[in-house]
Scaffold this active site. Structure first.
Site, PDB file in Angstrom:
ATOM      1  CB  CYS A 221      58.603  -0.815  -4.594  1.00  0.00           C
ATOM      2  SG  CYS A 221      56.879  -0.432  -4.301  1.00  0.00           S
ATOM      3  CD  GLU A 222      62.608  -2.963  -7.964  1.00  0.00           C
ATOM      4  OE1 GLU A 222      63.770  -3.621  -7.858  1.00  0.00           O
ATOM      5  OE2 GLU A 222      61.280  -3.691  -7.991  1.00  0.00           O
TER       6      GLU A 222
END
Length: 166
Positions: A31-32
């Site tokens: 996600c990051e």
């Protein structure tokens, strides 16, 4: 939320090998945008830093989706802000910013938000719902930043060996 960090410190060796915890950490990294091995040395915006003695403590200005000018010091696999890293470092007695220390700090943040038992049990959706204010790229985040979908998160979690609770 108050956290008994002494109890967590004692549990860290088992947690960094727990199948669901590790799959969840890999999901956060996805996600990051730090899923690649170099993600542990990534600064906000994608540049890399060298040396893991400490958080790199570099600040970057950017404009969010609402047109606001903001500053971030996000770095590492979990895009730790400088102040958040300092809290984790102190609470866990971390000596460096090495990948293992970053993983332990991420587990601390998950526990601090009351989501660790959910992660261990495979309740991915429940854990994500509690962690949106910690990682802005999660589907439950309220900040005006691109977020991943819940479906993508669950798929990445499962791909990395996580067992989803039924």
């Amino acid at each position: 939320m108050m956290l008994n960090t002494i109890g967590l410190i004692d549990k860290l060796p088992a947690l960094v090998t727990d199948r669901n915890v590790m799959a969840f950490l890999k999901m956060i990294r996805y996600c990051e945008g730090t899923a690649a091995p170099a993600g542990y040395s990534m600064l906000f915006g994608g540049k890399l830093f060298t040396g893991f003695a400490d958080h790199p403590r570099q600040s970057f200005r950017f404009t969010d989706k609402l047109g606001r000018s903001l500053t971030t010091s996000a770095a590492g696999a979990y895009q730790f802000q400088r102040g958040t890293w300092d809290e984790c470092k102190k609470a866990l007695g971390l000596k460096d910013f090495m990948p293992d220390s970053q993983d332990k700090a991420a587990i601390y943040l998950i526990a601090r938000r009351g989501a660790l038992d959910l992660v261990k049990a495979g309740n991915v959706k429940g854990a994500i719902n509690k962690l949106g204010n910690e990682w802005a790229s999660l589907p439950s985040a309220s900040i005006a930043q691109p977020r991943k979908s819940l479906t993508d998160c669950i798929n990445v979690y499962k791909k990395n060996g996580g067992q989803v609770a039924v």
